[in-house]
Every structure is written in C-alpha cells, then in structure tokens.
Scaffold this motif. Structure first.
Motif, PDB file in Angstrom:
ATOM      1  N   GLY A  39       7.973  18.437-119.064  1.00 44.05           N
ATOM      2  CA  GLY A  39       8.621  17.503-118.161  1.00 44.05           C
ATOM      3  C   GLY A  39       9.727  16.719-118.842  1.00 44.05           C
ATOM      4  N   LEU A  40      10.730  16.314-118.057  1.00 45.07           N
ATOM      5  CA  LEU A  40      11.837  15.495-118.536  1.00 45.07           C
ATOM      6  C   LEU A  40      11.769  14.141-117.838  1.00 45.07           C
ATOM      7  CD1 LEU A  40      14.546  15.667-120.241  1.00 45.07           C
ATOM      8  CD2 LEU A  40      15.677  16.104-118.064  1.00 45.07           C
ATOM      9  N   ASN A  41      11.895  13.064-118.607  1.00 41.79           N
ATOM     10  CA  ASN A  41      11.760  11.718-118.061  1.00 41.79           C
ATOM     11  C   ASN A  41      12.772  10.778-118.690  1.00 41.79           C
ATOM     12  OD1 ASN A  41       9.079  11.872-116.431  1.00 41.79           O
ATOM     13  ND2 ASN A  41       8.603  12.859-118.373  1.00 41.79           N
ATOM     14  N   PHE A  42      13.050   9.651-117.989  1.00 38.51           N
ATOM     15  CA  PHE A  42      14.013   8.684-118.512  1.00 38.51           C
ATOM     16  C   PHE A  42      13.569   8.099-119.847  1.00 38.51           C
ATOM     17  CE2 PHE A  42      16.652   8.377-114.663  1.00 38.51           C
ATOM     18  CZ  PHE A  42      17.893   8.182-115.256  1.00 38.51           C
ATOM     19  N   ILE A  43      12.251   7.978-120.067  1.00 38.39           N
ATOM     20  CA  ILE A  43      11.804   7.434-121.349  1.00 38.39           C
ATOM     21  C   ILE A  43      12.293   8.304-122.505  1.00 38.39           C
ATOM     22  CG2 ILE A  43       9.558   8.616-121.313  1.00 38.39           C
ATOM     23  CD1 ILE A  43       8.372   6.115-122.654  1.00 38.39           C
ATOM     24  N   ASP A  44      12.461   9.600-122.274  1.00 41.00           N
ATOM     25  CA  ASP A  44      12.988  10.484-123.317  1.00 41.00           C
ATOM     26  C   ASP A  44      14.412  10.065-123.696  1.00 41.00           C
ATOM     27  OD1 ASP A  44      10.635  11.755-122.567  1.00 41.00           O
ATOM     28  OD2 ASP A  44      11.641  13.442-121.591  1.00 41.00           O
ATOM     29  N   CYS A  45      15.188   9.696-122.682  1.00 39.23           N
ATOM     30  CA  CYS A  45      16.564   9.251-122.943  1.00 39.23           C
ATOM     31  C   CYS A  45      16.572   7.914-123.672  1.00 39.23           C
ATOM     32  CB  CYS A  45      17.329   9.145-121.624  1.00 39.23           C
ATOM     33  SG  CYS A  45      17.466  10.702-120.713  1.00 39.23           S
ATOM     34  N   TYR A  46      15.659   7.019-123.309  1.00 38.38           N
ATOM     35  CA  TYR A  46      15.586   5.723-123.984  1.00 38.38           C
ATOM     36  C   TYR A  46      15.244   5.908-125.463  1.00 38.38           C
ATOM     37  CZ  TYR A  46      14.859   4.096-119.133  1.00 38.38           C
ATOM     38  OH  TYR A  46      14.947   3.853-117.780  1.00 38.38           O
ATOM     39  N   GLN A  47      14.321   6.828-125.761  1.00 37.94           N
ATOM     40  CA  GLN A  47      13.939   7.078-127.149  1.00 37.94           C
ATOM     41  C   GLN A  47      15.081   7.746-127.910  1.00 37.94           C
ATOM     42  OE1 GLN A  47      10.388   9.345-126.385  1.00 37.94           O
ATOM     43  NE2 GLN A  47       9.066   7.547-126.426  1.00 37.94           N
ATOM     44  N   ARG A  48      15.756   8.660-127.248  1.00 43.88           N
ATOM     45  CA  ARG A  48      16.876   9.351-127.903  1.00 43.88           C
ATOM     46  C   ARG A  48      18.043   8.413-128.174  1.00 43.88           C
ATOM     47  NH1 ARG A  48      19.879  11.298-123.800  1.00 43.88           N
ATOM     48  NH2 ARG A  48      21.317   9.640-124.444  1.00 43.88           N
ATOM     49  N   SER A  49      18.345   7.520-127.221  1.00 40.48           N
ATOM     50  CA  SER A  49      19.531   6.672-127.332  1.00 40.48           C
ATOM     51  C   SER A  49      19.367   5.534-128.326  1.00 40.48           C
ATOM     52  CB  SER A  49      19.879   6.088-125.963  1.00 40.48           C
ATOM     53  OG  SER A  49      18.908   5.125-125.566  1.00 40.48           O
ATOM     54  N   GLY A  50      18.119   5.107-128.546  1.00 45.66           N
ATOM     55  CA  GLY A  50      17.878   3.963-129.403  1.00 45.66           C
ATOM     56  C   GLY A  50      17.459   2.723-128.649  1.00 45.66           C
ATOM     57  N   LEU A  51      17.456   2.780-127.292  1.00 49.58           N
ATOM     58  CA  LEU A  51      16.939   1.645-126.523  1.00 49.58           C
ATOM     59  C   LEU A  51      15.496   1.365-126.915  1.00 49.58           C
ATOM     60  CD1 LEU A  51      17.321  -0.444-124.266  1.00 49.58           C
ATOM     61  CD2 LEU A  51      16.588   1.320-122.632  1.00 49.58           C
ATOM     62  N   TYR A  52      14.713   2.442-127.101  1.00 50.34           N
ATOM     63  CA  TYR A  52      13.369   2.336-127.664  1.00 50.34           C
ATOM     64  C   TYR A  52      13.426   2.878-129.083  1.00 50.34           C
ATOM     65  CZ  TYR A  52      11.601   1.769-122.834  1.00 50.34           C
ATOM     66  OH  TYR A  52      11.354   1.337-121.557  1.00 50.34           O
ATOM     67  N   LYS A  53      13.200   2.030-130.054  1.00 52.19           N
ATOM     68  CA  LYS A  53      13.295   2.428-131.453  1.00 52.19           C
ATOM     69  C   LYS A  53      12.108   3.307-131.842  1.00 52.19           C
ATOM     70  CE  LYS A  53      17.006  -0.006-132.039  1.00 52.19           C
ATOM     71  NZ  LYS A  53      18.318   0.695-132.144  1.00 52.19           N
ATOM     72  N   MET A  54      12.359   4.252-132.739  1.00 49.15           N
ATOM     73  CA  MET A  54      11.290   5.114-133.230  1.00 49.15           C
ATOM     74  C   MET A  54      11.614   5.585-134.646  1.00 49.15           C
ATOM     75  SD  MET A  54      12.148   8.304-130.663  1.00 49.15           S
ATOM     76  CE  MET A  54      10.569   9.081-130.916  1.00 49.15           C
TER      77      MET A  54
END
Length: 324
Positions: A39-54
C-alpha cells in the motif's frame, strides 16, 4: 536477496532508490512475509520528505499483504502459508519480502484479495479508530470529512452510510465530489469553488457538525474549526498540505468550547489485542459488502518515484498500490 526501496537522505521522490537487500530468518516474536502487494500512503511521503524524521538509511512503507513464509518463537496467531496483511511500524513494506514483528500482522480472510488487503489496512483501521475509538459516534451524528475521494475518505463515506452517520465530504473537483457521493457521502463540497465553512453552516442550518475529520492540515485547519457546533470535536489526523502551525488555544473557547485531538493509528494498534479486533471489524465491513476497497492506481515497485509524485500532486483517487 529481495528488491527493497530505501532512502539514504530525506527529500523529494528522487531520493527513493530500489536496491537488493538480504532477508533473513525471523527471531522470537517475528515473521517473514512474502508480499503480493504493497500500500501507498501519505505517511510514506512525510517520512521521505523529512516532515517525520527517521534514522537513515531506512526502508519505507507501512502497509502490505502477502503470505507468511516462516514464524519465530512465540508467534501463535500466524503460521507458514497463512495469508496476512498489516499496517504497522517499523517502515519497510516497500519490498518483495521482509522479516518483521508479528503482533500487528493480521490473518487475511480468503474473501479479501491481496491487493485489497494492501490497500485497506492503514486506511481502513484509520477509519475504524476515527469512528469508534476517538469519538463515540452514533447514528444521526454529522461529520465533515476532508479529502473524501482519497483512499481513507472513500472508506469513511461507506462506513458512515453503513452506520447511519451523515457525512459531508469535501474534495478538490466536481468529479471527486461525485465519487464521494457515490460511495455514501450525504453531501459533497468542492472546496476549490465554494467556501466549505459557509456551505457546512448552510447544510446544518447554522448548527455546525459534531465532528471534523481533517487529514489536510494547514490549509483547512482554521476553516474546519468554523464548521463545528459548540463543544464539537476537531480531529486533525494528517498534514497533506503541511503541518498545522502553532495557534492560540483561546480560539477554542471563543469558537464554542471546542475540543481538538491529534491522534495516530499506531497508538491505537500498539496492543496486539486491539489491533486484531480493529482489523476484524474492518474485514467484517468488507466481507459484508458495506465497504468496497477502490484501487484506482497501480505502480510496479521500481516506479515508486512516480507513485509518490502522483500522490503528492493529488492526482490519485481511492487507493494506490505497488505491485511486487
């Protein structure tokens, strides 16, 4: 070795890289699962962009469905050969196969396809906690739901209809509004041509809605507050237009003693028992025909960059999956 999508730095879709990585044997409390769809979800984009740090480098993806290949010590609810689906931490679903914690992986009923399983777990359990664990909604209640033609939104429209809840949908085009109506929304508002707050007041005879469910974030937040009845609940559960900036809590008092919460699915599914119960209710809705999972976009795993671009440009409707 299995194909896996990783990021070594956070940024735009171009940072997504497909690489070969080893997959080992499950340890205690783990399984190895061979994916059939992701599945593809917006949280994936947040993690990729840096909005959610990892921590980096890291694999991405929170949701998938496939077949269990092996189980580690202590895993009792799954066995090799079982069909299964999940939406949970840690990220790493963008892969052909993985070893992962078993507690939030759920047995997938035979009546639900792998593609449906991959498209429904995060979105469907999100709707479950919004409707049943965040606010005790009941028949006759009124909800404003933003981005109602997306994967979460189309499930929410159907879920609301099945439980006698009036759902006012917003979407960014007339075609998307029509899609929401066809899936069970009572009313739909094109927020590019209408002021949604004014229209909501008209539709509710000035009262406002009981609950707003807002995954868009910055661009809709203030208007969403203006849609609520006194003591109504604002549920901010996403940031598609960017994070909500700091605001004065006094506004909640001035606008009618409003309530606000910022929940996340992963708190609600943290306990094994809760996660499995939530999934069973979701599966029941799908098997009964109350909720149909609409998959409008499919991308091969190695076209994941294109998938992210389409999602962020709001060019998608329904759910999007990666095929493996």
């Amino acid at each position: 070795m299995v194909k896996t999508v990783i990021i070594e730095t956070q940024g735009g879709p171009e940072v997504l890289t497909v690489t070969d990585r080893p997959v080992g044997e499950p340890g205690p409390g783990e399984i190895r699962i061979r994916h059939h769809a992701v599945g593809l979800n917006f949280i994936d984009c947040y993690q990729r962009s840096g909005l959610y740090k990892m921590a980096l480098p890291h694999a991405l993806g929170m949701e998938a469905a496939g077949v269990v290949e092996a189980v580690g010590e202590g895993v009792t609810h799954l066995k090799p050969g079982d069909r299964a689906a999940y939406a949970c931490q840690p990220p790493g679903a963008y892969t052909e196969a993985r070893v992962m914690p078993a507690a939030q992986v759920c047995p997938l009923p035979d009546g639900i396809s792998f593609e449906e399983g991959a498209a429904m777990m995060l979105k469907g359990m999100t709707v479950q906690y919004l409707f049943h664990r965040t606010v005790p909604l009941k028949a006759g209640d009124t909800v404003l739901f933003h981005a109602a033609a997306g994967g979460v939104g189309l499930i929410a429209c159907q879920w609301a209809k099945s439980e006698g809840i009036t759902l006012i949908a917003t979407a960014g085009s007339d075609a998307k509004c029509q899609m929401a109506l066809e899936h069970g929304a009572t009313h739909a508002i094109n927020y590019t041509t209408e002021d949604f707050a004014t229209r909501v007041r008209e539709l509710t005879n000035g009262r406002g809605v009981d609950v707003v469910m807002d995954s868009i974030g910055a661009s809709t937040f203030e208007g969403s507050l203006d849609c609520l009845r006194p003591v109504g609940m604002m549920i901010s559960f996403g940031n598609a237009s960017g994070p909500v900036p700091p605001f004065d809590l006094g506004k909640l008092a001035a606008k009618g003693s409003l309530q606000i919460t910022r929940p996340t699915l992963f708190v609600h599914i943290a306990r094994h028992e809760d996660c499995q119960a939530m999934a069973r209710q979701l599966f029941g809705k799908v098997l009964a025909g109350d909720v149909k999972i609409q998959i409008d976009q499919r991308f091969p795993l190695d076209q994941v960059q294109d998938a992210h671009r389409a999602l962020e440009a709001r060019k998608t409707t329904g759910s999007t999956i990666l095929t493996v």
